[in-house]
Structure formats: structure tokens, C-alpha cells
Design an enzyme around this catalytic site. Structure first.
Site, PDB file in Angstrom:
ATOM      1  N   ASP A  38      11.715 -20.146   3.029  1.00 10.61           N
ATOM      2  CA  ASP A  38      10.482 -20.160   2.254  1.00 10.61           C
ATOM      3  C   ASP A  38       9.686 -18.934   2.665  1.00 10.61           C
ATOM      4  O   ASP A  38       9.953 -18.296   3.682  1.00 10.61           O
ATOM      5  CB  ASP A  38       9.705 -21.456   2.521  1.00 10.61           C
ATOM      6  CG  ASP A  38       8.780 -21.830   1.376  1.00 10.61           C
ATOM      7  OD1 ASP A  38       8.403 -20.927   0.587  1.00 10.61           O
ATOM      8  OD2 ASP A  38       8.410 -23.008   1.266  1.00 10.61           O
ATOM      9  N   TRP A  39       8.678 -18.577   1.886  1.00 12.26           N
ATOM     10  CA  TRP A  39       7.967 -17.317   2.057  1.00 12.26           C
ATOM     11  C   TRP A  39       7.127 -17.342   3.345  1.00 12.26           C
ATOM     12  O   TRP A  39       6.146 -18.060   3.446  1.00 12.26           O
ATOM     13  CB  TRP A  39       7.114 -17.059   0.827  1.00 12.26           C
ATOM     14  CG  TRP A  39       7.831 -16.325  -0.270  1.00 12.26           C
ATOM     15  CD1 TRP A  39       7.384 -15.199  -0.911  1.00 12.26           C
ATOM     16  CD2 TRP A  39       9.096 -16.617  -0.874  1.00 12.26           C
ATOM     17  NE1 TRP A  39       8.309 -14.783  -1.852  1.00 12.26           N
ATOM     18  CE2 TRP A  39       9.365 -15.632  -1.856  1.00 12.26           C
ATOM     19  CE3 TRP A  39      10.050 -17.610  -0.673  1.00 12.26           C
ATOM     20  CZ2 TRP A  39      10.526 -15.618  -2.626  1.00 12.26           C
ATOM     21  CZ3 TRP A  39      11.221 -17.602  -1.434  1.00 12.26           C
ATOM     22  CH2 TRP A  39      11.443 -16.615  -2.395  1.00 12.26           C
TER      23      TRP A  39
END
Length: 872
Positions: free
Chosen positions: A291-292
Site C-alpha cells: 500500500d502507498w
């Protein structure tokens, strides 16, 4: 081009990650708070079902790549580095442009001339596999038309452990089987359209509070590590891993690891969940992306099973990366074995060849950062000014599909006879939720507000509306067509005017109310992603109670991201109908009008339980840190007992509308249940070993060969590269710990490359786990008769009691949506697989069918089980 420090640092205090969630702990006791290591990271299986051809193409491609090209393929170019929300470096020498990763679970985020689909939760309410597939296929086609390579969905995490959790609406339901079907059908739809699906967020990502340290600190919480979801082994397998297994079995190309920790090890460096559960036990052949900003280490995350770093930089716009230059150096100095980077590249390219069939991609024709036609390709660097938005219209006729899904996903909770409407004399519509946002449907970034009608939640799981049909506009159009009188008051607070309107004779009052939620980086009215409570927003409950006290024919329509509390008003005799319309997307008004007026006979089923109180659900959001300034600890001590399973276990009357409940405008009769036992063979655990790690040839160890080629192209500000900018390795790494050997900080076996034993529960060549888990053990049939006067659809649901003292009273295992004419009888057929009848044995580390008596039920909801049969 600076590399990040912490090539060797291990964030979070738990050694690179994770281990046996095997727990002999009984449910109800504190779940595990420790994750032991599992290494090495499994390499791809060249003979895996559905992947052999893609593997062969990937091997031909990757064998031609240099080390820097492999690193470029695995490392994001940095936040705002190019046009998509995430991109990795290109391999121009081999004709591969940068891969484009783009949100979202209900459409293409941040673009124009795209569709805004109903939420996953609304799609789940249809209980219709075909509609779930068609929705996925349409979203995949739109993504492909924009040049997207990886669509960041569907969602099985959150599963929906807590009804107030902010992103439940992005997923499907707090039931692993219904969510598993949603995952499988959506994955197949997206990938059949030529775009790689990304199953997320893996795993235990069940709330927004404390998912990221910086985000929590911004809200004033003094924590230094993210939340830890502490989940025992049995619960992990029987609940949270189940729908991801269905996604893997459907051939999903990528999986996104989550922000929070699992048993006190970060999800994107947790070797137990990534190496063991996902890649080993489930036989996942695709790639794991972070995920970012969910990556916290370099070498440690690489050996723990991470394959792609998103968006590449340590912190947005830092220009520094845990990978990029550092991953190149880690291979050169022997910290990360070359086969691990080869396997990263193999997994990415195999997914490309499996789904896209080619590396000759259409160009990316939009920019996530702006809707302007012209602008810089490298957004943060303001370089490469050109046409970056071609405004390609990818919607086709998807509006019709959206209208159909939203209508067929609208649940009729209560109806005393006022519906369907038939040219009513006077329609009065009340409530902000019926009308438009005064700033336009896209007036709040990422839908981060609750103004006007609610048709999607907020956060990265959103898409721009091409238009939004409000209930007010659609119902007015229908009233005009019918010759009805029509008035609306689009306010929740105009009490006097509302009373004057709805107190008149011959009024059918339709009240629209809502409750919103979304992702944690946006705070709406004090709701930091997760809902503060389960009540209706903006005076909604008072509005319903007031209107129903003035009007004896009041219909309530709820748009929400999950259940709300109806206790104070649902039994009022003046409230003649209640509908849950979920998050319907762009055709909202048309779809609700279709149901209210009987153009669509409602068949949807509630994908969650409607309890009388917030406390009646058991599990709840952790709103305050409970571990000093360390990682908040969230113990999943309820085990598999969430939503209807928990209510059934309590055995009280705290349920208003149960999971699977939904009414129709016609009636059905259930009869004649039958069971047929299949001739499935005996379950045989998987045995044997993998091949040794494949090798792809030699590479230069001379740092001069890895210097940034400034004579070939100019350096772009904050863009992340695989090159070094000096032949001094320590300076190139920008890591004060550079020079430590792998043995000094990586767990034992992290770099092993010899043949590895297969888990007994693994599938061997079968993604999704041991293939015999999916053998059909029993076929259950029942007769369903339409005893009403109009055509309708019915959703027979097959539940099972596994019979053990620690098992749920019943658990959903299969369902169908059937169209039946008046007076007609059709046969429902449900199937029970070995997995459906098994429990996870924490000692054997495998699925086992217990000796307890098993009973199958067929009915119209989890609590209306008309028929039952003991399984022989």
C-alpha cells in the site's frame, strides 16, 4: 536520486516479520502478539494451474533483463512521478512502458468520462454472481481504455469485523463466503477485460484509526507504530484468509499488503502472512505490492515477500527509496539474493502475460493529478510538458448496468403494503439525501464531505461522477409522467415547512437519510474515516421520527456505508416501508425509482446484520490508543463470531433485520429439501518439495556499470532510479548501517535457495490451497415456488452447522438468485465443498472435517431457515 537509509533497519521492532500464527490459544483469550519468521520467500511454480504459459513468457522476458531493469520494474517512480497514482520504472530496451497502477474499487479514480459504479457492498447485496462479474468486467474495460495496467481492487480487507469501520463499503460483507464470491467474480471480470486485479488489503485491515503513524499523529494521537491486528490461527483461516483464497483461486495477478501490523509485524514485511500464508499455503503466483507508504524496510521487506514498492518513495515526495538504488546495492553486496529480485520480476511479468497477453500496451491517456489537457508528465518535477489528458470516454453503456446493479442491490427491509407505488396522488420527498451537492457531485475532493445524496463513500476508493441522478430528480420525473403532484424539501432542518407539507391529505412521504464513512486521511464532521457512531447523520433520526409522526404513510430510504440504528422508529405503524439503497453510484435516483415503483421487484438481501444497539455487535473500532505511545493493540478475541455469527451466539433479541434478510413484492414457498452425497475421494495432504530457486544468469558487480547514465537522459527531480550516483557504495546507499551482512540482521533461512518442503495444506500446483478442499461433497436441492401474482426473483441461501461447540450456529456456504414466474416452481441447487465442511486444525496445520454431526439448511436469510437436512 538519494537512496533511503534503513536498507538494513528493521522497523517496528519485530524482526522482519512474521511467523506462525499457529495458536493453541482458545478463542476468547488474548490473541497472539508475536509473529515468528517464515523464510525463504517462495519462488514461482512453473507448473501452477493457469500460470504455466504466463510463466514461460515471463521467463523468456526476465532472462533478458539486467539487474537495474529488474529493480526498475519493482520500484515505484515516486509520488507524483508520472501520470498514475502509482507507476514503476519502464524497460524501454525490451519495449515495456511503465506499468500504471490506479484506484479504485468502484471505478477509475481521478479521471473524467469514466463511470461511478455501485460499491462492493451494494454489489454483494444483489447476491448475484453474474452481476458481480459484469461489474468487474465493466470496470476492467474502463481501466483498460484509460491505459491502466493494474486496477487496485477488489477489497476483502476490511472484511467488516466492526460495523462502524470506515472502508467496509469498499468490500463486500462481513461473511467470508459472500465476500469470497464477490472477490472471485470481480477478479475474473476485471482480468477478462485485460487488466490485472489487485486483491487488497492483505490482511486484518479492519479499521482506519491508527493505520498510519503520521495520519494518527496529525489527529493528535501520540503513537510511534501503527495498530497491530492480533489474530489467532484458526480465525485467520476460517474468516480473514478465506476470501483471499478465493481471489487466488480465481487467478488474481496482484495482492496489496496493508498498512497495519499483524501480530506486531508490519503487513508489508510480515513473512508469515506473505511468504507462508499467501505464497506458500495459497500458492499465490502473482506479485505483492505495498500500500502507498506501507513499506518500512528495504532488504527485510524483500526477503519477507514484498515484490513491488508503491509509490516507491519512503515518504511522499522525499526522493528517497528503500528500494531503487538500495535494492541494486543489496543484490550487489549479497544482502538480498539475486533469485529474490528475479522472482519479483517474474511474478510481475507473469501477471502481465497472464492477463494482458502482451507488453504492447495502449498509452496512458490521463493524469491523476489534473483534469487539464496539457501539463507535465512528471507532475512533481514539472517536466515533460505535453498532452497528458486525452479525455477518452470509456463509459460505453455502463450506465444501464449501474442502474441495474443498484436497483437489484436495494434491500426492502420493511413493507406493510405501501409499495410498490402506483401513480400515487401526491408524493412529498424530504431530506438532504434526496438532493444534489450544491457544489456539484464532485465538489469535494475524493468525495470528502456529505452534502446532498450519498452514492459513494470517501477516500481513495472513489471515482469522479460523470453525472449523478439524484432521487429528487428521478422521482419528480416519474411523478410528472404519472400525473402525480410532487414537492420536495431538500433539508433535514426545515421542521415547520416539512410538517406543513407532509401533514396534508393523500401524501406519500418519502424520507431520504444517510450515514457516510471513508478512508482515514479525510475527516468529515469528526469522523476520522471510521464512523463515530451508528446513527444517521445530520439529524436523520429526528427527521424520520418527525415526518412519520405527521404522515401515516412514510417510506424511509437509507443510503449508508453499513448498518445504522433503527431502534427508535422502525416499528412505527406510520413507517410503511424501509429500504436500504447502499451506495448506488451515478444512477442513484433512477435505481431507487425503479424499486419504489415496481419496475424492479426487490430481491436484494442485507449483506450485514441490523442490530438494536451499537454494543450488540460485540467488536468495535478502537478509538483510543491502548499501548502508551507504542502500537495500539487490537485483539480479535471474538474469533469467527462477527456479525450474524455473533448475534446467533448471543441468542438474544438484539437483531432487527438479520444478515440475508430482504423482502419482495411477491411471495415464495420452500419445500422438498434433498441431499446427494458425492463420491469425493479421501483427503490427501500435499507432500514433496519445490524445485530449487531458479537462476537467471550472472550480473556485473562493478559499481561503475551502475552509475547514472547522465549522457543518455537528464535526471528528473524526485524521480526514483535503480542507478547509483557514486562508486562509493556506502555513500550511494545513504545508509549508516551499510556494510552489515545479511546474517547480521536477517532471520535464519531468509536467503536460502534450495528446494523447500510443501505445506500439507498447500495446493502444490493448485492456487487457492489443496485442490481437494474444493471437491464437492454434497449437493443440496430444494423446490422454490412463486406463490404470488407477479414475477419475482428469490435468493435461496444454503447454510451449514458444523456441529462443534466452538462453531457458529450456522454459516453461509452457497446461494443463488433465481427468476420465478407466478405459480412456477424451480429447483435450487447448492453445493458443499470439503472446505465448506472443514475447520482449521491448529495442531495439524490443515483443514479437517470434524466428527460432529453436520446439518444443512436452506432458507431466505440467516434466521429464516425453512428447510434442513442432516448430512449423511
Amino acid at each position: 536520486m538519494k537512496a533511503a537509509a534503513a536498507l538494513s533497519c528493521l522497523a517496528g521492532g519485530t524482526l522482519a516479520a512474521a511467523g506462525t500464527l499457529n495458536s493453541a490459544n482458545k478463542l476468547g483469550k488474548r490473541a497472539l502478539e508475536k509473529s515468528d519468521p517464515f523464510y525463504p520467500s517462495p519462488w514461482m511454480n512453473p507448473d501452477a494451474d493457469g500460470w504455466a504459459e504466463a510463466y514461460a513468457h515471463a521467463r523468456d522476458f526476465v532472462s533478458q533483463m539486467t539487474l537495474m531493469e529488474k529493480v526498475n520494474l519493482t520500484t515505484g517512480v515516486g509520488w507524483q512521478g508520472e501520470q498514475c497514482v502509482g507507476q514503476v520504472g519502464a524497460v524501454p530496451r525490451l519495449g515495456l512502458r511503465s506499468l500504471c497502477m490506479q484506484d479504485a474499487p468502484l471505478g477509475i479514480r481521478g479521471t473524467d468520462f469514466n463511470s461511478a459504479f455501485p460499491s462492493g457492498q451494494t454489489a454483494a447485496a444483489t447476491f448475484d454472481r453474474g452481476l458481480m462479474y459484469r461489474r468487474g468486467y465493466a470496470m476492467g474495460k474502463e481501466a483498460k481504455g484509460k491505459g491502466v495496467n493494474v486496477l487496485l481492487g477488489p477489497v476483502a480487507g476490511p472484511l467488516g469485523r466492526m460495523p462502524a469501520a470506515g472502508r467496509n463499503w469498499e468490500g463486500f460483507a462481513p461473511d467470508p463466503v459472500l465476500t469470497g464470491v464477490g472477490m472471485s467474480e470481480t477478479v475474473k471480470g476485471i482480468q477478462d477485460a485485460g487488466v490485472i486485479a489487485c486483491a487488497k488489503h492483505f490482511i486484518g485491515n479492519e479499521q482506519e484509526h491508527f493505520r498510519q503513524v503520521g495520519e494518527a499523529q496529525g489527529y493528535g494521537f501520540n503513537i510511534t507504530e501503527t495498530l497491530s491486528s492480533n489474530i489467532d490461527d484458526k480465525t485467520m483461516h476460517e474468516m480473514y484468509l478465506w476470501p483471499f483464497a478465493d481471489a487466488v483461486r480465481a487467478g488474481v495477478g496482484s495482492v496489496m499488503c496493508s498498512y497495519q501490523q499483524v501480530n506486531n509485524s508490519y503487513g508489508c514485511q510480515n513473512s508469515k502472512i506473505l511468504n507462508d500464508l499467501l505464497k506458500n499455503e495459497l500458492g499465490f503466483q502473482g506479485f505483492v505490492m505495498s500500500d502507498w507508504q506501507a513499506q518500512h524496510t528495504g532488504a527485510a521487506s524483500a526477503v519477507a515477500g514484498l515484490d513491488m514498492s508503491m509509490p516507491g518513495d519512503t515518504v511522499f515526495n522525499s526522493g528517497r527509496s528503500f528500494w531503487g538504488t538500495n535494492l541494486t546495492l543489496a543484490v550487489l553486496n549479497g544482502t538480498v539474493p539475486a533469485y529474490r529480485v528475479d522472482d519479483m520480476a517474474m511474478r510481475i511479468m507473469a501477471s502481465v502475460f497472464k492477463v494482458s497477453k502482451t507488453t504492447d500496451f495502449d498509452p496512458i491517456n490521463f493524469s491523476f493529478w489534473t483534469l487539464d489537457t496539457y501539463g507535465p508528465v512528471h507532475w512533481v518535477a514539472k517536466k515533460g510538458y505535453q498532452e497528458i489528458n486525452s479525455h477518452v470516454d470509456v463509459r460505453e453503456d455502463h450506465g444501464n448496468l449501474i442502474r441495474e446493479i443498484a436497483a437489484k442491490g436495494t434491500v426492502l427491509l420493511k413493507n406493510t403494503g405501501s409499495l410498490p407505488l402506483n401513480k400515487p396522488k401526491f408524493v412529498a420527498v424530504v431530506g438532504e439525501d434526496a438532493g444534489p451537492n450544491p457544489n456539484g457531485p464532485n465538489g469535494c475532493s475524493d468525495r470528502g464531505c456529505n452534502d446532498g445524496t450519498l452514492a459513494m463513500g470517501w477516500g481513495s476508493g472513489t471515482a469522479n461522477y460523470p453525472y449523478l441522478i439524484t432521487p429528487d430528480s428521478a422521482l419528480q420525473a416519474q411523478a410528472v409522467q404519472d400525473g402525480s403532484r410532487y414537492e420536495s424539501i431538500l433539508s433535514n432542518y426545515a421542521a415547520d415547512k416539512t410538517k406543513a407539507l407532509v401533514s396534508q391529505d393523500n401524501v406519500t412521504a418519502i424520507v431520504f437519510v444517510n450515514a457516510d464513512s471513508g478512508e482515514g486521511y479525510i475527516n468529515v464532521d469528526g469522523n476520522m474515516g471510521d464512523r463515530k457512531n451508528l446513527t444517521l447523520w445530520r439529524n436523520g433520526d429526528n427527521l424520520v421520527k418527525s415526518v412519520s409522526s405527521w404522515c401515516p404513510n412514510t417510506i424511509v430510504v437509507i443510503h449508508s456505508t453499513g448498518p445504522v440504528l433503527l431502534t427508535e422508529w422502525y416499528e412505527s405503524p406510520n413507517i410503511t416501508a424501509i429500504l436500504w439503497a447502499g451506495l448506488p453510484g451515478q444512477e442513484s435516483g433512477n435505481s431507487i425509482a425503479d424499486v419504489l415503483y415496481g419496475k424492479v421487484n426487490p430481491t436484494a438481501r442485507s449483506p450485514f446484520t441490523w442490530g438494536k444497539t451499537r454494543e450488540s455487535y460485540g467488536a468495535d473500532v478502537l478509538y483510543k490508543p491502548n499501548n502508551g505511545n507504542g502500537a495500539p493493540q487490537q485483539d480479535f478475541t471474538e474469533g469467527v463470531f462477527i456479525d450474524y455469527r455473533y448475534f446467533d451466539k448471543k441468542g438474544d433479541d438484539s437483531v432487527i433485520y438479520e444478515f440475508g434478510h430482504g423482502l419482495s413484492y411477491t411471495t415464495f414457498e420452500y419445500s422438498n429439501i434433498r441431499v446427494e452425497k458425492s463420491n469425493a475421494g479421501e483427503y490427501k495432504p500435499t507432500t514433496g518439495t519445490t524445485p530449487a530457486a531458479p537462476t537467471f544468469g550472472n550480473y556485473s558487480t562493478d559499481l561503475n556499470d551502475y552509475l547514472f547514465p547522465s549522457d543518455q537522459f537528464p535526471y528528473v527531480y524526485q524521480y526514483l532510479y535503480p542507478y547509483v550516483n557514486t562508486t562509493d557504495a556506502k555513500k550511494a546507499s545513504d545508509d549508516p548501517h551499510y556494510g552489515q551482512t545479511a546474517a547480521e540482521f536477517l532471520p535464519p533461512h531468509a536467503t536460502d535457495d534450495d528446494a523447500q518442503p510443501l505445506l500439507r495444506s498447500s495446493g502444490g500446483n493448485s492456487p487457492g490451497g489443496n485442490r481437494q478442499l474444493y471437491d464437492i461433497m454434497y449437493t443440496i436441492t430444494a423446490d422454490i415456488k412463486n406463490t404470488g401474482s407477479i414475477v419475482g426473483e428469490e435468493v435461496p441461501q444454503l447454510y451449514v452447522s458444523l456441529g462443534g461447540p466452538d462453531d457458529p450456529k450456522v454459516a453461509l456456504r452457497d446461494f443463488d438468485r433465481m427468476r420465478i414466474d407466478p405459480g412456477e416452481t424451480k429447483q435450487f441447487t447448492g453445493r458443499l465443498t470439503r472446505r465448506d465442511l472443514s475447520n482449521w486444525d491448529v495442531a495439524a496445520q490443515d483443514w479437517v472435517v470434524s466428527e460432529h454431526e453436520k446439518t444443512a439448511f436452506v432458507g431466505r436469510s440467516s434466521r429464516k431457515l425453512d428447510l434442513k437436512v442432516v448430512l449423511p
